[in-house]
Design an enzyme around this catalytic site. Structure first.
Site, PDB file in Angstrom:
ATOM      1  N   ASP A 109     -11.390  60.301 -49.770  1.00 42.87           N
ATOM      2  CA  ASP A 109     -11.144  59.111 -48.961  1.00 42.87           C
ATOM      3  C   ASP A 109     -10.466  59.598 -47.691  1.00 42.87           C
ATOM      4  O   ASP A 109      -9.742  60.599 -47.695  1.00 42.87           O
ATOM      5  CB  ASP A 109     -10.219  58.136 -49.714  1.00 42.87           C
ATOM      6  CG  ASP A 109     -10.317  56.714 -49.156  1.00 42.87           C
ATOM      7  OD1 ASP A 109     -11.024  55.884 -49.759  1.00 42.87           O
ATOM      8  OD2 ASP A 109      -9.705  56.440 -48.099  1.00 42.87           O
ATOM      9  N   CYS A 136     -19.129  45.766 -50.768  1.00 39.93           N
ATOM     10  CA  CYS A 136     -18.688  44.485 -51.348  1.00 39.93           C
ATOM     11  C   CYS A 136     -18.905  43.415 -50.271  1.00 39.93           C
ATOM     12  O   CYS A 136     -18.033  42.608 -49.987  1.00 39.93           O
ATOM     13  CB  CYS A 136     -17.245  44.541 -51.839  1.00 39.93           C
ATOM     14  SG  CYS A 136     -16.065  45.142 -50.635  1.00 39.93           S
TER      15      CYS A 136
HETATM   16  C1  SAM Z   1     -14.471  49.615 -50.468  1.00 42.00           C
HETATM   17  S1  SAM Z   1     -13.090  50.643 -50.358  1.00 42.00           S
HETATM   18  C2  SAM Z   1     -13.361  51.694 -51.734  1.00 42.00           C
HETATM   19  C3  SAM Z   1     -12.997  51.099 -53.068  1.00 42.00           C
HETATM   20  C4  SAM Z   1     -13.012  52.149 -54.166  1.00 42.00           C
HETATM   21  N1  SAM Z   1     -14.262  52.837 -54.258  1.00 42.00           N
HETATM   22  C5  SAM Z   1     -12.658  51.563 -55.522  1.00 42.00           C
HETATM   23  O1  SAM Z   1     -13.542  51.296 -56.323  1.00 42.00           O
HETATM   24  O2  SAM Z   1     -11.463  51.373 -55.790  1.00 42.00           O
HETATM   25  C6  SAM Z   1     -13.543  51.648 -49.017  1.00 42.00           C
HETATM   26  C7  SAM Z   1     -12.682  52.892 -48.824  1.00 42.00           C
HETATM   27  O3  SAM Z   1     -13.289  53.650 -47.768  1.00 42.00           O
HETATM   28  C8  SAM Z   1     -12.284  54.393 -47.131  1.00 42.00           C
HETATM   29  N2  SAM Z   1     -12.875  54.875 -45.857  1.00 42.00           N
HETATM   30  C9  SAM Z   1     -13.080  54.174 -44.728  1.00 42.00           C
HETATM   31  N3  SAM Z   1     -13.688  54.960 -43.800  1.00 42.00           N
HETATM   32  C10 SAM Z   1     -13.873  56.156 -44.394  1.00 42.00           C
HETATM   33  C11 SAM Z   1     -14.439  57.397 -43.965  1.00 42.00           C
HETATM   34  N4  SAM Z   1     -14.959  57.530 -42.743  1.00 42.00           N
HETATM   35  N5  SAM Z   1     -14.431  58.424 -44.823  1.00 42.00           N
HETATM   36  C12 SAM Z   1     -13.923  58.315 -46.059  1.00 42.00           C
HETATM   37  N6  SAM Z   1     -13.358  57.175 -46.518  1.00 42.00           N
HETATM   38  C13 SAM Z   1     -13.347  56.114 -45.703  1.00 42.00           C
HETATM   39  C14 SAM Z   1     -11.147  53.412 -47.015  1.00 42.00           C
HETATM   40  O4  SAM Z   1      -9.926  54.110 -46.858  1.00 42.00           O
HETATM   41  C15 SAM Z   1     -11.252  52.675 -48.353  1.00 42.00           C
HETATM   42  O5  SAM Z   1     -10.363  53.230 -49.278  1.00 42.00           O
END
Ligand code: SAM
Length: 431
Positions: free
Chosen positions: A276, A373
């Site tokens: 992440d 989502c």
């Molecule tokens: C929808 S949430 C993920 C939820 C997680 N998979 C769960 O089930 O608990 C999206 C995540 O993407 C991360 N994120 C956003 N941009 C990103 C990037 N460019 N690279 C990696 N992670 C990223 C955010 O920090 C966030 O934690």
């Protein structure tokens, strides 16, 4: 009650100025350190309720105001009180009296007598003329559904047969759904454990058990020992669809706070890399894994870049990409008012960088599960169709989870319902 109204008014005020409720509410609560647990709980309920129905409460307030209110503290206090008068069981005159008392507690510069008189007059006018306004507001969609008009318009175009049910589902109170680690306990045994604790629940499919009434997490049997986790039923499909087998190299990209990370590891003994870009949120992944007594390699990196990659391809990749979160508004009521229409294109642009980058890390024959989502097509099948056009080595596979029949209904678009949030799933295989 007036303390809870004041806290909620401060939290709602901050959200309407652009802050997340998850940050705004604790801050608003911290300004009232002497508030009782009951007052704090009521303040949270009022904050969520007012924002859930902000389109409606704001429309009533607009009808009631002869000229714009310049003091935003009074404005949001009135929103909270109108929400209570419309949707709460509290006695109407108690709500009004307490709101008048709450405004008298405001610090300068608002003249107290003027503010008290105004709040009293507006709320009593509301009680007198509610039905007259209701008939007028029934003609406006923002007041009827409590979503921004651009959001309603977009869903009408994208879901001609489902837009109303999507809007209505997003205003419901979400159920508390648990995920049972069936490596540690069977569903039947866990249901018996709940019965012994007088917690009513039922098994809805896979590892998911839904509680009839929400319970504080620390009171859920087996939560601290990692026997169960709290996770939406729709979110529990991700690890099932990923179809990872023991020994595989798996990447959980965009993993924080780790809800799906734990599930992948509960289903198969894989070598998991969880990444992440937010190092702070990765800490929460570690806490979750520690509670579940599971292990993964945690990497703080950008999923749109490959500078962290060791060159060994992954057999499975879960790409739970950043998105508008328009499918989970019943849990995150602030999202409806924080998002702008232009955000849809911004998130789609980020996703369009992340997906092809992760694709390079996938082994031949391997599978990538693309997840959002969101209910907006630009982030979902439209995004995947653009990717498929540019990647002839990719094919989209049909989705199947034997106990979950809704999945194929809209080609991987899970429509939010009382049982689950809204998600989009696309399973891609590399030729
Ligand atoms: C929808 S949430 C993920 C939820 C997680 N998979 C769960 O089930 O608990 C999206 C995540 O993407 C991360 N994120 C956003 N941009 C990103 C990037 N460019 N690279 C990696 N992670 C990223 C955010 O920090 C966030 O934690």
């Amino acid at each position: 009650m007036y303390i809870s109204q004041q806290i909620a008014a401060n939290a709602v005020n901050q959200v309407l100025s652009g802050r997340n409720l998850t940050l705004a509410l604790p801050e608003a609560l911290s300004a009232f350190p002497d508030a009782t647990p009951q007052q704090r709980g009521a303040a949270a309920d009022l904050s969520y309720g007012t924002l859930r129905y902000y389109g409606e409460t704001n429309a009533y307030l607009t009808c009631l105001l002869e000229k714009p209110l310049t003091d935003d503290r009074i404005y949001t206090l009135l929103l909270v009180a109108i929400y209570q008068l419309l949707h709460d069981k509290a006695d109407a005159f108690t709500v009004v009296n307490q709101a008048v008392h709450a405004v008298s507690q405001f610090r300068k510069p608002t003249p107290k007598q003027w503010a008290k008189g105004l709040v009293n007059a507006i709320l009593r006018n509301f009680l007198r003329r509610k039905d007259e306004f209701a008939a007028k507001l029934a003609r406006t969609e923002v007041a009827t559904y409590s979503y921004p008009q651009w959001w309603i318009n977009k869903l009408k175009v994208q879901y001609p047969g489902h837009w109303q049910s999507i809007l209505v589902a997003g205003n419901q109170h979400p159920p508390m759904t648990l995920r049972v680690n069936t490596k540690k306990i069977s569903i039947e045994e866990y249901l018996q454990l709940l019965v012994r604790q007088d917690i009513e629940a039922s098994h809805i499919g896979g590892q998911a058990v839904v509680l009839t009434k929400p319970v504080a997490v620390e009171k859920i049997p087996g939560f601290t020992d990692g026997v169960v986790s709290v996770q939406d039923y729709g979110a529990q499909l991700a690890a099932q669809l990923l179809d990872a087998e023991a020994g595989m190299r798996v990447l959980d990209a965009c993993c924080a706070p780790g809800g799906k990370t734990g599930h992948i590891l509960e289903l198969a003994d894989v070598q998991l890399t969880a990444m992440d870009s937010d190092a702070g949120r990765l800490q929460r992944v570690q806490e979750n894994l520690s509670r579940l007594q599971l292990d993964a390699e945690l990497v703080a990196a950008d999923a749109a870049a490959a500078d962290w990659y060791d060159g060994k391809p992954f057999d499975r990749i879960l790409a739970d990409v950043p998105c508008t979160a328009s499918g989970i508004v019943r849990r995150h009521v602030d999202i409806k008012w924080l998002r702008r229409e232009t955000d849809v294109a911004s998130f789609a642009a980020q996703q369009a960088k992340i997906l092809p980058n992760l694709w390079q890390l996938l082994a031949k024959g391997g599978k990538l599960l693309y997840v959002t989502c969101s209910v907006f097509n630009e982030e979902n099948q439209t995004q995947v169709d653009k990717f498929l056009l540019q990647h002839p080595d990719a094919k989209q596979l049909p989705l199947s989870v034997d106990y979950f029949k809704d999945l194929t209904q809209l080609n991987g678009q899970l429509i939010p319902s009382s049982a689950h949030d809204g998600f989009f799933y696309a399973l891609l295989q590399k030729n």
